[in-house]
Motif scaffolding. Structure first.
Motif, PDB file in Angstrom:
ATOM      1  N   SER A  21     -24.565   9.557  -8.817  1.00 27.13           N
ATOM      2  CA  SER A  21     -25.366  10.773  -8.933  1.00 27.13           C
ATOM      3  C   SER A  21     -26.729  10.552  -8.303  1.00 27.13           C
ATOM      4  O   SER A  21     -27.258   9.453  -8.339  1.00 27.13           O
ATOM      5  CB  SER A  21     -25.552  11.154 -10.406  1.00 27.13           C
ATOM      6  OG  SER A  21     -24.324  11.401 -11.041  1.00 27.13           O
ATOM      7  N   CYS A  22     -27.265  11.605  -7.761  1.00 26.28           N
ATOM      8  CA  CYS A  22     -28.604  11.599  -7.191  1.00 26.28           C
ATOM      9  C   CYS A  22     -29.353  12.775  -7.815  1.00 26.28           C
ATOM     10  O   CYS A  22     -29.123  13.928  -7.441  1.00 26.28           O
ATOM     11  CB  CYS A  22     -28.540  11.728  -5.681  1.00 26.28           C
ATOM     12  SG  CYS A  22     -30.147  11.903  -4.867  1.00 26.28           S
ATOM     13  N   ALA A  23     -30.191  12.471  -8.794  1.00 26.26           N
ATOM     14  CA  ALA A  23     -30.932  13.508  -9.495  1.00 26.26           C
ATOM     15  C   ALA A  23     -32.278  13.733  -8.812  1.00 26.26           C
ATOM     16  O   ALA A  23     -33.021  12.782  -8.573  1.00 26.26           O
ATOM     17  CB  ALA A  23     -31.142  13.113 -10.947  1.00 26.26           C
ATOM     18  N   ALA A  24     -32.553  14.987  -8.523  1.00 22.34           N
ATOM     19  CA  ALA A  24     -33.794  15.335  -7.844  1.00 22.34           C
ATOM     20  C   ALA A  24     -34.789  15.957  -8.818  1.00 22.34           C
ATOM     21  O   ALA A  24     -34.402  16.648  -9.756  1.00 22.34           O
ATOM     22  CB  ALA A  24     -33.511  16.308  -6.702  1.00 22.34           C
ATOM     23  N   PHE A  28     -36.343  21.780  -5.416  1.00 14.23           N
ATOM     24  CA  PHE A  28     -34.947  22.180  -5.607  1.00 14.23           C
ATOM     25  C   PHE A  28     -34.087  21.691  -4.447  1.00 14.23           C
ATOM     26  O   PHE A  28     -34.403  21.930  -3.282  1.00 14.23           O
ATOM     27  CB  PHE A  28     -34.861  23.700  -5.727  1.00 14.23           C
ATOM     28  CG  PHE A  28     -35.546  24.236  -6.950  1.00 14.23           C
ATOM     29  CD1 PHE A  28     -36.702  24.994  -6.844  1.00 14.23           C
ATOM     30  CD2 PHE A  28     -35.036  23.974  -8.214  1.00 14.23           C
ATOM     31  CE1 PHE A  28     -37.336  25.480  -7.974  1.00 14.23           C
ATOM     32  CE2 PHE A  28     -35.671  24.460  -9.350  1.00 14.23           C
ATOM     33  CZ  PHE A  28     -36.822  25.212  -9.221  1.00 14.23           C
ATOM     34  N   VAL A  29     -32.965  21.053  -4.770  1.00  9.60           N
ATOM     35  CA  VAL A  29     -32.126  20.460  -3.736  1.00  9.60           C
ATOM     36  C   VAL A  29     -31.480  21.519  -2.850  1.00  9.60           C
ATOM     37  O   VAL A  29     -31.035  21.210  -1.741  1.00  9.60           O
ATOM     38  CB  VAL A  29     -31.023  19.558  -4.334  1.00  9.60           C
ATOM     39  CG1 VAL A  29     -31.627  18.343  -4.973  1.00  9.60           C
ATOM     40  CG2 VAL A  29     -30.129  20.329  -5.292  1.00  9.60           C
ATOM     41  N   ASN A  30     -31.434  22.760  -3.305  1.00  8.66           N
ATOM     42  CA  ASN A  30     -30.794  23.765  -2.465  1.00  8.66           C
ATOM     43  C   ASN A  30     -31.621  24.090  -1.221  1.00  8.66           C
ATOM     44  O   ASN A  30     -31.145  24.797  -0.330  1.00  8.66           O
ATOM     45  CB  ASN A  30     -30.472  25.044  -3.255  1.00  8.66           C
ATOM     46  CG  ASN A  30     -31.652  25.580  -4.019  1.00  8.66           C
ATOM     47  OD1 ASN A  30     -32.387  24.832  -4.632  1.00  8.66           O
ATOM     48  ND2 ASN A  30     -31.835  26.886  -3.984  1.00  8.66           N
ATOM     49  N   SER A  49     -22.318   9.877   4.089  1.00  6.50           N
ATOM     50  CA  SER A  49     -21.948  11.250   3.749  1.00  6.50           C
ATOM     51  C   SER A  49     -23.209  12.092   3.629  1.00  6.50           C
ATOM     52  O   SER A  49     -24.270  11.579   3.284  1.00  6.50           O
ATOM     53  CB  SER A  49     -21.187  11.274   2.424  1.00  6.50           C
ATOM     54  OG  SER A  49     -20.744  12.568   2.114  1.00  6.50           O
ATOM     55  N   CYS A  50     -23.081  13.373   3.936  1.00  4.05           N
ATOM     56  CA  CYS A  50     -24.216  14.262   3.739  1.00  4.05           C
ATOM     57  C   CYS A  50     -23.709  15.665   3.459  1.00  4.05           C
ATOM     58  O   CYS A  50     -22.565  15.999   3.758  1.00  4.05           O
ATOM     59  CB  CYS A  50     -25.159  14.257   4.945  1.00  4.05           C
ATOM     60  SG  CYS A  50     -24.435  14.826   6.488  1.00  4.05           S
ATOM     61  N   ILE A  51     -24.598  16.462   2.881  1.00  7.72           N
ATOM     62  CA  ILE A  51     -24.265  17.844   2.595  1.00  7.72           C
ATOM     63  C   ILE A  51     -25.475  18.695   2.928  1.00  7.72           C
ATOM     64  O   ILE A  51     -26.605  18.355   2.575  1.00  7.72           O
ATOM     65  CB  ILE A  51     -23.820  18.012   1.121  1.00  7.72           C
ATOM     66  CG1 ILE A  51     -23.316  19.431   0.857  1.00  7.72           C
ATOM     67  CG2 ILE A  51     -24.920  17.624   0.151  1.00  7.72           C
ATOM     68  CD1 ILE A  51     -22.544  19.551  -0.453  1.00  7.72           C
ATOM     69  N   SER A  52     -25.238  19.769   3.634  1.00  7.12           N
ATOM     70  CA  SER A  52     -26.347  20.602   4.085  1.00  7.12           C
ATOM     71  C   SER A  52     -26.885  21.455   2.945  1.00  7.12           C
ATOM     72  O   SER A  52     -26.233  21.630   1.913  1.00  7.12           O
ATOM     73  CB  SER A  52     -25.894  21.503   5.234  1.00  7.12           C
ATOM     74  OG  SER A  52     -24.971  22.468   4.744  1.00  7.12           O
ATOM     75  N   SER A  53     -28.055  22.006   3.141  1.00  4.15           N
ATOM     76  CA  SER A  53     -28.662  22.855   2.122  1.00  4.15           C
ATOM     77  C   SER A  53     -27.825  24.104   1.859  1.00  4.15           C
ATOM     78  O   SER A  53     -27.818  24.636   0.755  1.00  4.15           O
ATOM     79  CB  SER A  53     -30.079  23.255   2.535  1.00  4.15           C
ATOM     80  OG  SER A  53     -30.058  23.866   3.806  1.00  4.15           O
ATOM     81  N   LEU A  54     -27.093  24.566   2.861  1.00  3.42           N
ATOM     82  CA  LEU A  54     -26.282  25.766   2.708  1.00  3.42           C
ATOM     83  C   LEU A  54     -24.847  25.451   2.293  1.00  3.42           C
ATOM     84  O   LEU A  54     -24.008  26.350   2.227  1.00  3.42           O
ATOM     85  CB  LEU A  54     -26.301  26.588   3.999  1.00  3.42           C
ATOM     86  CG  LEU A  54     -27.681  27.089   4.413  1.00  3.42           C
ATOM     87  CD1 LEU A  54     -27.622  27.888   5.698  1.00  3.42           C
ATOM     88  CD2 LEU A  54     -28.299  27.942   3.300  1.00  3.42           C
ATOM     89  N   ASP A  55     -24.561  24.134   2.023  1.00  3.10           N
ATOM     90  CA  ASP A  55     -23.266  23.734   1.455  1.00  3.10           C
ATOM     91  C   ASP A  55     -22.078  24.199   2.271  1.00  3.10           C
ATOM     92  O   ASP A  55     -21.036  24.512   1.694  1.00  3.10           O
ATOM     93  CB  ASP A  55     -23.107  24.282   0.030  1.00  3.10           C
ATOM     94  CG  ASP A  55     -24.001  23.586  -0.964  1.00  3.10           C
ATOM     95  OD1 ASP A  55     -24.045  24.024  -2.123  1.00  3.10           O
ATOM     96  OD2 ASP A  55     -24.654  22.603  -0.570  1.00  3.10           O
ATOM     97  N   VAL A  56     -22.209  24.251   3.570  1.00  2.00           N
ATOM     98  CA  VAL A  56     -21.090  24.748   4.371  1.00  2.00           C
ATOM     99  C   VAL A  56     -19.937  23.764   4.305  1.00  2.00           C
ATOM    100  O   VAL A  56     -18.831  24.096   3.912  1.00  2.00           O
ATOM    101  CB  VAL A  56     -21.531  24.996   5.825  1.00  2.00           C
ATOM    102  CG1 VAL A  56     -20.343  25.371   6.673  1.00  2.00           C
ATOM    103  CG2 VAL A  56     -22.580  26.093   5.854  1.00  2.00           C
ATOM    104  N   SER A  57     -20.178  22.551   4.687  1.00  2.00           N
ATOM    105  CA  SER A  57     -19.159  21.515   4.568  1.00  2.00           C
ATOM    106  C   SER A  57     -19.836  20.166   4.703  1.00  2.00           C
ATOM    107  O   SER A  57     -20.677  19.975   5.573  1.00  2.00           O
ATOM    108  CB  SER A  57     -18.075  21.687   5.634  1.00  2.00           C
ATOM    109  OG  SER A  57     -18.616  21.541   6.918  1.00  2.00           O
ATOM    110  N   SER A  71     -20.708  16.298  -3.204  1.00  2.00           N
ATOM    111  CA  SER A  71     -20.825  17.645  -3.755  1.00  2.00           C
ATOM    112  C   SER A  71     -22.219  17.826  -4.333  1.00  2.00           C
ATOM    113  O   SER A  71     -22.966  16.865  -4.501  1.00  2.00           O
ATOM    114  CB  SER A  71     -19.765  17.895  -4.824  1.00  2.00           C
ATOM    115  OG  SER A  71     -19.905  16.978  -5.885  1.00  2.00           O
ATOM    116  N   LYS A  72     -22.547  19.072  -4.626  1.00  2.00           N
ATOM    117  CA  LYS A  72     -23.887  19.370  -5.110  1.00  2.00           C
ATOM    118  C   LYS A  72     -23.818  20.395  -6.232  1.00  2.00           C
ATOM    119  O   LYS A  72     -23.032  21.339  -6.169  1.00  2.00           O
ATOM    120  CB  LYS A  72     -24.737  19.891  -3.944  1.00  2.00           C
ATOM    121  CG  LYS A  72     -26.182  20.158  -4.281  1.00  2.00           C
ATOM    122  CD  LYS A  72     -27.037  20.323  -3.005  1.00  2.00           C
ATOM    123  CE  LYS A  72     -26.637  21.494  -2.186  1.00  2.00           C
ATOM    124  NZ  LYS A  72     -27.598  21.758  -1.097  1.00  2.00           N
TER     125      LYS A  72
END
Length: 126
Positions: A21-24, A28-30, A49-57, A71-72
Protein backbone atom coordinates in the motif's frame (compact mmCIF):
# COMPACT_ATOMS: atom_id res chain seq x y z
CA UNK A 1 3.06 18.99 0.20
CA UNK A 2 2.29 15.42 -0.80
CA UNK A 3 3.73 12.72 1.43
CA UNK A 4 3.78 9.02 0.63
CA UNK A 5 4.15 6.11 3.01
CA UNK A 6 4.54 2.53 1.80
CA UNK A 7 3.53 -0.48 3.85
CA UNK A 8 2.97 -4.19 3.44
CA UNK A 9 6.49 -5.35 2.73
CA UNK A 10 7.92 -8.49 4.24
CA UNK A 11 9.08 -12.02 3.58
CA UNK A 12 7.19 -14.20 1.12
CA UNK A 13 7.93 -17.63 -0.26
CA UNK A 14 8.51 -18.18 -3.99
CA UNK A 15 5.19 -18.49 -5.74
CA UNK A 16 3.45 -16.49 -3.04
CA UNK A 17 1.66 -13.16 -3.12
CA UNK A 18 2.10 -9.85 -1.37
CA UNK A 19 0.18 -6.61 -1.44
CA UNK A 20 1.78 -3.22 -0.89
CA UNK A 21 0.00 0.00 0.00
CA UNK A 22 1.03 3.57 -0.64
CA UNK A 23 -0.88 5.95 1.60
CA UNK A 24 -0.85 9.59 0.59
CA UNK A 25 -1.33 12.66 2.75
CA UNK A 26 -1.20 16.38 2.14
CA UNK A 27 -2.91 16.10 -1.24
CA UNK A 28 -5.36 13.94 -3.15
CA UNK A 29 -3.95 11.11 -5.25
CA UNK A 30 -6.62 11.58 -7.89
CA UNK A 31 -4.61 14.60 -9.09
CA UNK A 32 -1.39 12.61 -9.32
CA UNK A 33 0.17 9.95 -11.43
CA UNK A 34 1.46 7.24 -9.08
CA UNK A 35 4.30 4.88 -9.86
CA UNK A 36 5.80 1.85 -8.17
CA UNK A 37 9.55 1.35 -8.39
CA UNK A 38 11.96 -1.17 -6.98
CA UNK A 39 15.66 -1.36 -6.32
CA UNK A 40 17.39 -4.67 -5.83
CA UNK A 41 20.80 -4.91 -4.15
CA UNK A 42 23.51 -3.80 -6.54
CA UNK A 43 21.03 -2.77 -9.23
CA UNK A 44 19.54 0.47 -10.42
CA UNK A 45 16.06 1.50 -9.46
CA UNK A 46 13.48 0.49 -12.03
CA UNK A 47 9.83 1.30 -12.59
CA UNK A 48 7.49 -1.68 -12.36
CA UNK A 49 4.01 -0.22 -12.52
CA UNK A 50 2.13 3.05 -12.66
CA UNK A 51 -1.39 4.36 -12.77
CA UNK A 52 -2.46 7.67 -14.22
CA UNK A 53 -4.52 10.26 -12.39
CA UNK A 54 -7.46 9.50 -14.67
CA UNK A 55 -7.19 5.72 -14.00
CA UNK A 56 -7.46 4.82 -17.65
CA UNK A 57 -5.21 1.80 -17.49
CA UNK A 58 -2.13 0.94 -15.46
CA UNK A 59 1.21 0.58 -17.19
CA UNK A 60 3.54 -2.26 -16.23
CA UNK A 61 7.11 -3.29 -16.82
CA UNK A 62 7.04 -6.07 -19.42
CA UNK A 63 8.60 -8.59 -17.05
CA UNK A 64 5.80 -8.18 -14.48
CA UNK A 65 2.80 -8.02 -16.78
CA UNK A 66 0.22 -10.52 -15.62
CA UNK A 67 2.06 -10.82 -12.30
CA UNK A 68 1.74 -7.34 -10.74
CA UNK A 69 -1.40 -5.21 -10.61
CA UNK A 70 -1.75 -1.58 -9.57
CA UNK A 71 -5.00 -0.07 -8.35
CA UNK A 72 -6.11 3.09 -6.62
CA UNK A 73 -8.76 3.94 -4.03
CA UNK A 74 -9.35 7.68 -4.18
CA UNK A 75 -11.64 7.58 -1.15
CA UNK A 76 -8.80 6.13 0.95
CA UNK A 77 -6.18 8.23 -0.84
CA UNK A 78 -4.18 5.06 -1.29
CA UNK A 79 -2.57 3.20 -4.17
CA UNK A 80 -1.94 -0.53 -4.11
CA UNK A 81 0.48 -2.93 -5.75
CA UNK A 82 -0.60 -6.56 -5.77
CA UNK A 83 2.22 -8.96 -6.56
CA UNK A 84 1.48 -12.58 -7.41
CA UNK A 85 3.61 -15.61 -8.34
CA UNK A 86 6.58 -13.93 -6.80
CA UNK A 87 10.13 -15.03 -7.52
CA UNK A 88 13.44 -14.44 -5.74
CA UNK A 89 14.38 -11.85 -8.37
CA UNK A 90 11.44 -9.74 -7.15
CA UNK A 91 13.40 -9.14 -3.94
CA UNK A 92 13.99 -5.40 -3.63
CA UNK A 93 13.05 -2.25 -1.79
CA UNK A 94 9.78 -1.08 -3.29
CA UNK A 95 8.97 2.61 -3.52
CA UNK A 96 5.91 4.51 -4.54
CA UNK A 97 6.28 7.88 -6.21
CA UNK A 98 4.00 10.61 -7.48
CA UNK A 99 3.85 13.32 -10.07
CA UNK A 100 1.29 16.10 -10.13
CA UNK A 101 -0.22 15.44 -13.52
CA UNK A 102 -3.73 15.09 -14.85
CA UNK A 103 -3.28 12.55 -17.60
CA UNK A 104 -4.66 9.41 -19.17
CA UNK A 105 -1.26 7.75 -19.32
CA UNK A 106 1.77 7.24 -17.11
CA UNK A 107 5.44 6.52 -17.53
CA UNK A 108 7.88 4.28 -15.69
CA UNK A 109 10.75 6.73 -15.85
CA UNK A 110 12.25 7.76 -12.52
CA UNK A 111 12.79 11.31 -13.73
CA UNK A 112 9.02 11.74 -14.25
CA UNK A 113 8.30 11.65 -10.51
CA UNK A 114 8.68 14.40 -7.94
CA UNK A 115 7.56 12.83 -4.65
CA UNK A 116 8.88 9.61 -3.16
CA UNK A 117 8.08 7.39 -0.22
CA UNK A 118 10.73 5.91 2.04
CA UNK A 119 10.40 2.40 0.61
CA UNK A 120 9.46 -0.98 2.00
CA UNK A 121 11.56 -4.15 1.86
CA UNK A 122 10.21 -7.16 0.00
CA UNK A 123 12.11 -10.42 0.24
CA UNK A 124 11.18 -13.53 -1.71
CA UNK A 125 12.87 -16.55 -0.24
CA UNK A 126 12.16 -20.05 0.99
Amino acid sequence: QLQLVESGGGLVQPGGSLGLSCAASGAFVNYYTIGWFRQAPGKEREGVSCISSLDVSPNHLDSVKGQFTTSKDNAKNTVYLQMNSMEPNDTAIYYCAAKSKLSRDCMLSISDYDYWGQGTQVTVSS
